[in-house]
Scaffold this motif. Structure first.
Motif, short mmCIF file in Angstrom:
data_model
loop_
_atom_site.label_atom_id
_atom_site.label_comp_id
_atom_site.label_asym_id
_atom_site.label_seq_id
_atom_site.Cartn_x
_atom_site.Cartn_y
_atom_site.Cartn_z
N GLY A 22 2.88 -2.85 1.39
CA GLY A 22 3.45 -2.36 0.14
C GLY A 22 2.81 -1.11 -0.42
N ILE A 23 2.19 -0.28 0.41
CA ILE A 23 1.59 0.96 -0.08
C ILE A 23 2.68 2.01 -0.23
N ALA A 24 3.01 2.34 -1.47
CA ALA A 24 4.15 3.23 -1.75
C ALA A 24 3.95 4.63 -1.21
N SER A 25 2.73 5.14 -1.24
CA SER A 25 2.49 6.52 -0.81
C SER A 25 2.84 6.74 0.65
N ILE A 26 2.62 5.71 1.48
CA ILE A 26 2.96 5.85 2.91
C ILE A 26 4.47 5.83 3.08
N THR A 73 10.36 -11.15 3.25
CA THR A 73 11.13 -10.26 2.38
C THR A 73 10.32 -9.06 1.90
N HIS A 74 9.02 -9.26 1.70
CA HIS A 74 8.19 -8.16 1.25
C HIS A 74 6.71 -8.52 1.40
N GLY A 75 5.87 -7.52 1.22
CA GLY A 75 4.43 -7.73 1.26
C GLY A 75 3.74 -7.00 0.13
N GLU A 76 2.64 -7.56 -0.30
CA GLU A 76 1.83 -6.94 -1.36
C GLU A 76 0.36 -7.14 -1.01
N GLY A 77 -0.33 -6.03 -0.78
CA GLY A 77 -1.74 -6.13 -0.43
C GLY A 77 -1.95 -6.92 0.84
N VAL A 78 -2.77 -7.96 0.79
CA VAL A 78 -3.06 -8.75 1.98
C VAL A 78 -2.06 -9.90 2.16
N TYR A 79 -1.03 -9.96 1.33
CA TYR A 79 -0.08 -11.07 1.39
C TYR A 79 1.31 -10.65 1.87
N LEU A 80 1.96 -11.57 2.60
CA LEU A 80 3.36 -11.46 2.96
C LEU A 80 4.12 -12.59 2.27
N PHE A 81 5.37 -12.33 1.87
CA PHE A 81 6.19 -13.32 1.17
C PHE A 81 7.48 -13.55 1.92
N ASP A 82 7.85 -14.83 2.10
CA ASP A 82 9.10 -15.11 2.80
C ASP A 82 10.23 -15.38 1.81
N ASP A 83 11.44 -15.66 2.35
CA ASP A 83 12.62 -15.78 1.49
C ASP A 83 12.67 -17.09 0.70
N THR A 84 11.68 -17.96 0.90
CA THR A 84 11.58 -19.17 0.07
C THR A 84 10.56 -18.98 -1.06
N GLY A 85 9.88 -17.83 -1.04
CA GLY A 85 8.86 -17.57 -2.04
C GLY A 85 7.45 -17.93 -1.58
N LYS A 86 7.33 -18.52 -0.40
CA LYS A 86 6.01 -18.88 0.12
C LYS A 86 5.24 -17.61 0.49
N LYS A 87 3.94 -17.60 0.21
CA LYS A 87 3.14 -16.42 0.56
C LYS A 87 2.12 -16.78 1.64
N PHE A 88 1.85 -15.79 2.47
CA PHE A 88 0.92 -15.95 3.59
C PHE A 88 -0.17 -14.89 3.47
N LEU A 139 -0.32 10.37 8.88
CA LEU A 139 -1.02 11.26 7.96
C LEU A 139 -1.29 10.56 6.62
N ALA A 140 -0.27 9.91 6.11
CA ALA A 140 -0.42 9.23 4.81
C ALA A 140 -1.41 8.07 4.91
N ALA A 141 -1.39 7.36 6.04
CA ALA A 141 -2.32 6.25 6.22
C ALA A 141 -3.76 6.75 6.26
N LEU A 142 -4.01 7.85 6.97
CA LEU A 142 -5.36 8.39 7.05
C LEU A 142 -5.86 8.85 5.68
N GLU A 143 -4.94 9.32 4.86
CA GLU A 143 -5.32 9.71 3.50
C GLU A 143 -5.78 8.50 2.69
N VAL A 144 -5.12 7.37 2.90
CA VAL A 144 -5.53 6.14 2.20
C VAL A 144 -6.88 5.66 2.72
N TYR A 145 -7.08 5.72 4.04
CA TYR A 145 -8.38 5.35 4.60
C TYR A 145 -9.50 6.12 3.91
N GLU A 146 -9.26 7.42 3.74
CA GLU A 146 -10.29 8.28 3.14
C GLU A 146 -10.46 8.00 1.64
#
Length: 461
Positions: A52-56, A22-37, A324-331
């Motif tokens: 989940g990087i909003a700027s990209i 359903t969504h991801g945050e940082g190094v984690y992914l979350f499924d529709d049962t609430g389990k995180k990977f 472009l946005a990803a390279l800006e985050v890398y920097e």
């Protein structure tokens, strides 16, 4: 026939059930049962900045509002030029023209076609054969599959594949030529390189167009780096016989190995670098090739400036905006420094894990592209049977525990050989590395326990 299930997806495997993310945050992914990977492999070594990087996402939405699509046969965008410039400056030496595609398969296909056209229009029309390496992967289109050495993927389509040649890659931990790396280095007598020259001469140099290789062998062998000096010798061969050297950096590019491109660590300048995955950090389908100005001069002089090739979505504005946005985050996040710091920390923990688990026979890789080779018993050098599906089973256990790795098989001879790739997002934290290794440790222990039970049952029979 009536529909059996209300499921219209053509799955990668119809016998598997997949978690619905359903969504991801940082190094984690979350499924529709609430389990995180914990995404310990960045998907397919693509989600290099995590999730989940909003700027990209915002940059993609903004570009979509302005111009979601232009056909690069007629138009270009400012974003296209900006991203090409950034990548061209990052690339080594005289590799400074960037051609965009939507995936690594297309990038490698484009590179091989460019090599062919370059030779043909320069008055070398017989040059058409590409030499690749076994236990390599360059994509799933017919051309890229033909150049690659993933036997399992190739077998089903053998009648359709192009007549390309293959040699073995330098897998020094289990050299296919039976050599020892120290002996090769001391004598500077490389069987793996001699085999390439032998193949060129047998085919006829006048028929060989390109040599393609991964900078570090990824999914097919589990992050196997080349020995020192290997690619320098390949560069010499390619120069001697007028062969285009294509370096596949689809997996290794954009900081994954601790430098912008792994090429920087190899001491050479290839003719073409192909890239993908990390360029957009997985936020949009984006890939491409970076081309040496010598080839561009050839197109201008001999081909009326035209590359006879193209894709509908080449240089797609929204995908380019993501890049472009990803390279800006890398920097801004100083990713390269983090890759080297966390990569060294990860390798140190994995070497400790190797001492604990005799099923780990090798730890290798660069930066945050690290592989471990799995065996049944390191002391006896006893391999797992392919039917035991060791890497896949260990990964399944890890997913139950909350982490996902990148399993592979056939790394030794296309049939035998099991490995896991550990390749977390490049902005991973030390605490995340600790959790990755903790789950891997527990997964290996559970797998070993299951294996003992299975062996006991087998003996009882």
């Amino acid at each position: 026939m009536g529909r059996v299930k209300q499921d219209f997806v053509f799955h990668r495997d119809f016998k598997k059930e997949y978690p619905i993310i359903t969504h991801g945050e940082g190094v984690y992914l979350f499924d529709d049962t609430g389990k995180k990977f914990l995404d310990a492999c960045s998907g397919a070594v693509a989600a290099n900045l995590g999730h989940g990087i909003a700027s990209i996402g915002d940059a993609m939405a903004e570009q979509a509002k302005k111009a979601a699509f232009v056909h690069t046969m007629r138009f270009e965008t400012k974003a296209l030029h900006e991203l090409a410039e950034k990548i061209g400056i990052m690339a080594p030496g005289y590799l400074n023209k960037v051609y965009f595609t939507t995936g690594g398969s297309e990038a490698n296909e484009s590179a091989m076609k460019l090599a062919r056209q370059y030779h043909r229009d320069a008055g070398r029309p017989q040059k058409h054969i590409v030499i690749g390496r076994w236990q390599s992967y360059h994509g799933n289109t017919i051309g890229s599959l033909s150049a690659g050495g993933d036997v399992k993927r190739r077998h089903a389509y053998t009648p359709n594949l192009l007549n390309y040649a293959h040699v073995y890659s330098p897998y020094c931990h289990r050299c296919p030529y039976g050599r020892e790396q120290d002996d090769c280095l001391t004598k500077q007598n490389w069987t793996c390189v001699a085999d390439i020259e032998r193949t060129i001469l047998e085919l006829g140099p006048e028929n060989v167009s390109a040599f393609i290789a991964e900078a570090i062998v990824g999914s097919q062998q589990g992050a196997v780096p080349p020995p020192p000096g290997y690619f320098e010798k390949i560069r010499e061969l390619c120069d001697r016989y007028q062969i285009i050297l294509i370096l596949d950096e689809v997996m290794t590019g954009f900081g994954r190995t601790g430098t912008h491109f792994a090429t920087e660590q190899l001491g050479i300048e290839p003719d073409i670098i192909t890239f993908g995955k990390g360029v957009s950090a997985g936020y949009a389908p984006l890939a491409g090739m970076i081309v040496h100005e010598r080839l561009i001069d050839g197109l201008i002089q001999n081909s009326d400036g035209k590359f006879i090739h193209g894709y509908t979505y080449s240089g797609h504005p929204v995908a380019v905006a993501a890049g472009l946005a990803a390279l800006e985050v890398y920097e801004s996040d100083n990713v390269l420094e983090n890759v080297n710091e966390q990569g060294n920390y990860l390798v140190g923990l994995l070497l400790e894990l190797k001492q604990k688990h005799t099923c780990i026979s090798d730890v290798r890789g660069r930066g945050l592209l690290i592989g471990i080779e799995l065996v049944k018993d390191r002391e006896q050098d006893l391999l797992f049977k392919p039917s035991e599906k060791a890497a896949e089973t260990i990964n399944s256990i890890a997913m139950e525990l909350g982490a996902v790795f990148y399993p592979g098989t056939g790394s030794i001879d296309s049939i035998n050989g099991e490995h896991l790739i550990i390749s977390p997002p490049l902005n991973v934290k030390k605490t995340d590395i600790d959790e990755i290794v903790r789950i891997l440790d527990e997964s290996l222990s559970i797998f070993k326990s299951q294996l003992r039970k299975d062996e006991t049952v087998e003996i009882a029979k």
